[in-house]
Scaffold this motif. Sequence first.
Motif, mmCIF file in Angstrom:
data_model
loop_
_atom_site.group_PDB
_atom_site.id
_atom_site.type_symbol
_atom_site.label_atom_id
_atom_site.label_comp_id
_atom_site.label_asym_id
_atom_site.label_seq_id
_atom_site.Cartn_x
_atom_site.Cartn_y
_atom_site.Cartn_z
ATOM 1 N N MET A 1 0.837 -1.180 0.000
ATOM 2 C CA MET A 1 0.000 0.000 0.000
ATOM 3 C C MET A 1 0.877 1.237 0.000
ATOM 4 S SD MET A 1 -3.152 -0.658 0.087
ATOM 5 C CE MET A 1 -4.589 -0.933 1.026
ATOM 6 N N SER A 2 0.363 2.271 -0.555
ATOM 7 C CA SER A 2 1.079 3.530 -0.614
ATOM 8 C C SER A 2 0.264 4.599 0.087
ATOM 9 C CB SER A 2 1.291 3.928 -2.066
ATOM 10 O OG SER A 2 1.812 5.221 -2.156
ATOM 11 N N VAL A 3 0.935 5.487 0.753
ATOM 12 C CA VAL A 3 0.280 6.634 1.357
ATOM 13 C C VAL A 3 0.611 7.826 0.483
ATOM 14 C CG1 VAL A 3 0.129 8.109 3.370
ATOM 15 C CG2 VAL A 3 0.477 5.665 3.670
ATOM 16 N N SER A 4 -0.390 8.375 -0.182
ATOM 17 C CA SER A 4 -0.191 9.531 -1.032
ATOM 18 C C SER A 4 -0.437 10.774 -0.205
ATOM 19 C CB SER A 4 -1.161 9.490 -2.211
ATOM 20 O OG SER A 4 -1.040 10.672 -2.957
ATOM 21 N N THR A 5 0.575 11.597 -0.083
ATOM 22 C CA THR A 5 0.421 12.799 0.717
ATOM 23 C C THR A 5 0.380 14.038 -0.158
ATOM 24 O OG1 THR A 5 2.799 12.717 1.078
ATOM 25 C CG2 THR A 5 1.412 11.842 2.825
ATOM 26 N N CYS A 6 -0.162 13.866 -1.353
ATOM 27 C CA CYS A 6 -0.351 15.003 -2.246
ATOM 28 C C CYS A 6 -1.563 15.793 -1.779
ATOM 29 C CB CYS A 6 -0.597 14.526 -3.671
ATOM 30 S SG CYS A 6 0.776 13.606 -4.349
ATOM 31 N N PRO A 7 -1.564 17.108 -2.019
ATOM 32 C CA PRO A 7 -2.732 17.892 -1.638
ATOM 33 C C PRO A 7 -3.960 17.417 -2.391
ATOM 34 C CG PRO A 7 -1.203 19.196 -2.948
ATOM 35 C CD PRO A 7 -0.533 17.891 -2.673
ATOM 36 N N SER A 8 -5.113 17.521 -1.744
ATOM 37 C CA SER A 8 -6.326 16.974 -2.331
ATOM 38 C C SER A 8 -6.918 17.845 -3.424
ATOM 39 C CB SER A 8 -7.363 16.745 -1.240
ATOM 40 O OG SER A 8 -7.630 17.942 -0.564
ATOM 41 N N ARG A 9 -6.621 19.122 -3.442
ATOM 42 C CA ARG A 9 -7.166 19.975 -4.501
ATOM 43 C C ARG A 9 -6.249 21.172 -4.718
ATOM 44 N NH1 ARG A 9 -10.517 20.534 -0.041
ATOM 45 N NH2 ARG A 9 -11.883 18.932 -0.816
ATOM 46 N N PRO A 10 -6.243 21.705 -5.943
ATOM 47 C CA PRO A 10 -5.390 22.851 -6.238
ATOM 48 C C PRO A 10 -5.818 24.090 -5.458
ATOM 49 C CG PRO A 10 -6.263 21.871 -8.258
ATOM 50 C CD PRO A 10 -6.979 21.233 -7.096
ATOM 51 N N ALA A 11 -4.880 24.988 -5.287
ATOM 52 C CA ALA A 11 -5.171 26.279 -4.681
ATOM 53 C C ALA A 11 -6.052 27.070 -5.639
ATOM 54 C CB ALA A 11 -3.864 27.017 -4.409
ATOM 55 N N THR A 35 5.208 5.526 7.370
ATOM 56 C CA THR A 35 4.380 5.056 6.255
ATOM 57 C C THR A 35 4.766 5.646 4.907
ATOM 58 O OG1 THR A 35 2.730 6.797 6.656
ATOM 59 C CG2 THR A 35 2.368 4.653 7.730
ATOM 60 N N GLN A 36 5.691 6.589 4.871
ATOM 61 C CA GLN A 36 5.969 7.273 3.607
ATOM 62 C C GLN A 36 6.565 6.354 2.542
ATOM 63 O OE1 GLN A 36 8.310 10.693 4.586
ATOM 64 N NE2 GLN A 36 10.176 9.528 4.906
ATOM 65 N N ALA A 37 7.132 5.223 2.925
ATOM 66 C CA ALA A 37 7.624 4.261 1.925
ATOM 67 C C ALA A 37 6.579 3.183 1.654
ATOM 68 C CB ALA A 37 8.927 3.636 2.407
ATOM 69 N N GLY A 38 5.412 3.288 2.289
ATOM 70 C CA GLY A 38 4.344 2.312 2.098
ATOM 71 C C GLY A 38 3.960 1.648 3.401
ATOM 72 N N LEU A 39 2.758 1.112 3.428
ATOM 73 C CA LEU A 39 2.289 0.375 4.599
ATOM 74 C C LEU A 39 2.847 -1.039 4.561
ATOM 75 C CD1 LEU A 39 -1.462 1.443 4.747
ATOM 76 C CD2 LEU A 39 0.358 2.132 6.294
ATOM 77 N N PRO A 40 3.076 -1.626 5.718
ATOM 78 C CA PRO A 40 3.539 -3.016 5.717
ATOM 79 C C PRO A 40 2.457 -3.948 5.175
ATOM 80 C CG PRO A 40 3.196 -2.207 7.963
ATOM 81 C CD PRO A 40 2.952 -1.061 7.049
ATOM 82 N N LEU A 41 2.862 -4.936 4.397
ATOM 83 C CA LEU A 41 1.918 -5.891 3.813
ATOM 84 C C LEU A 41 1.694 -7.026 4.807
ATOM 85 C CD1 LEU A 41 3.223 -5.908 0.147
ATOM 86 C CD2 LEU A 41 1.254 -4.695 1.077
ATOM 87 N N VAL A 42 0.918 -6.726 5.834
ATOM 88 C CA VAL A 42 0.582 -7.671 6.901
ATOM 89 C C VAL A 42 -0.916 -7.565 7.156
ATOM 90 C CG1 VAL A 42 2.890 -7.531 7.948
ATOM 91 C CG2 VAL A 42 1.088 -5.969 8.715
ATOM 92 N N PRO A 43 -1.511 -8.560 7.842
ATOM 93 C CA PRO A 43 -2.953 -8.508 8.094
ATOM 94 C C PRO A 43 -3.419 -7.257 8.850
ATOM 95 C CG PRO A 43 -2.121 -10.710 8.523
ATOM 96 C CD PRO A 43 -0.916 -9.838 8.272
ATOM 97 N N LYS A 173 6.918 6.619 -8.022
ATOM 98 C CA LYS A 173 5.648 7.168 -7.551
ATOM 99 C C LYS A 173 5.756 7.399 -6.051
ATOM 100 C CE LYS A 173 3.157 4.356 -10.877
ATOM 101 N NZ LYS A 173 2.180 3.299 -11.045
ATOM 102 N N THR A 174 5.883 8.649 -5.665
ATOM 103 C CA THR A 174 5.970 8.968 -4.242
ATOM 104 C C THR A 174 5.198 10.241 -3.956
ATOM 105 O OG1 THR A 174 7.977 10.278 -4.509
ATOM 106 C CG2 THR A 174 8.279 7.939 -4.000
ATOM 107 N N GLY A 175 4.895 10.425 -2.714
ATOM 108 C CA GLY A 175 4.245 11.647 -2.260
ATOM 109 C C GLY A 175 5.198 12.435 -1.385
ATOM 110 N N LEU A 176 4.641 13.127 -0.431
ATOM 111 C CA LEU A 176 5.391 13.937 0.512
ATOM 112 C C LEU A 176 6.416 13.098 1.246
ATOM 113 C CD1 LEU A 176 5.666 16.566 2.292
ATOM 114 C CD2 LEU A 176 3.904 15.553 3.731
ATOM 115 N N ARG A 177 7.619 13.590 1.389
ATOM 116 C CA ARG A 177 8.666 12.935 2.170
ATOM 117 C C ARG A 177 9.140 13.902 3.233
ATOM 118 N NH1 ARG A 177 6.707 9.058 0.327
ATOM 119 N NH2 ARG A 177 7.682 7.528 -1.012
ATOM 120 N N LEU A 178 9.168 13.439 4.471
ATOM 121 C CA LEU A 178 9.655 14.259 5.569
ATOM 122 C C LEU A 178 11.090 13.880 5.892
ATOM 123 C CD1 LEU A 178 6.661 14.161 8.086
ATOM 124 C CD2 LEU A 178 7.215 15.918 6.426
#
Length: 185
Positions: A1-11, A35-43, A173-178
Amino acid sequence: MSVSTCPSRPAPDGELPEHDTRGLDAADRAIVLATQAGLPLVPDPWGAVGREVGLDGAEVLERMRAMQERGVIRRVAAVPNHYRLGYVANGMTVWDVDDAQVERLGREVAAIEGVSHCYRRPRHLPHWPYNLFAMLHGHSREEVERQAAVLRERLGEACRDHRILYSSRILKKTGLRLSRRAGQA
């Protein structure tokens, strides 16, 4: 799974706003970092993240929802590697669709099997008349072209022209990185 931290709508001016990470407390920041590199693939991915950051899985999920509501995180979604799944012909179809019908037709196209994402974009006349984009994936170009024919039929008389732009390489394919350093984004 990926966590996309892109803004939801343009300014309002059409530009994408900068990510405002100032409102993140230490726990939210730890969750984004975990989570920025993805969620763990576990139950129980929320529980696994919670163990990593010292929180209960339910609290991680609640904090993710709150960050989503604030616009820090846009969505949590699977991001498959289509090439590894055998889909080596990936084509972005671009369509010149009547503006009065593009919203309705875009929803219809997005619901068609084989369309992984579909969105409206502004035209850039006179060189780029296309306002509806739909990504198709196939095992061959012929398969993608058959899928595009289904879309063309669905768009009917509202469609004036289209093209298929085939992928030539995989982009990261990545989103926000802290930054892992405290206090920096």
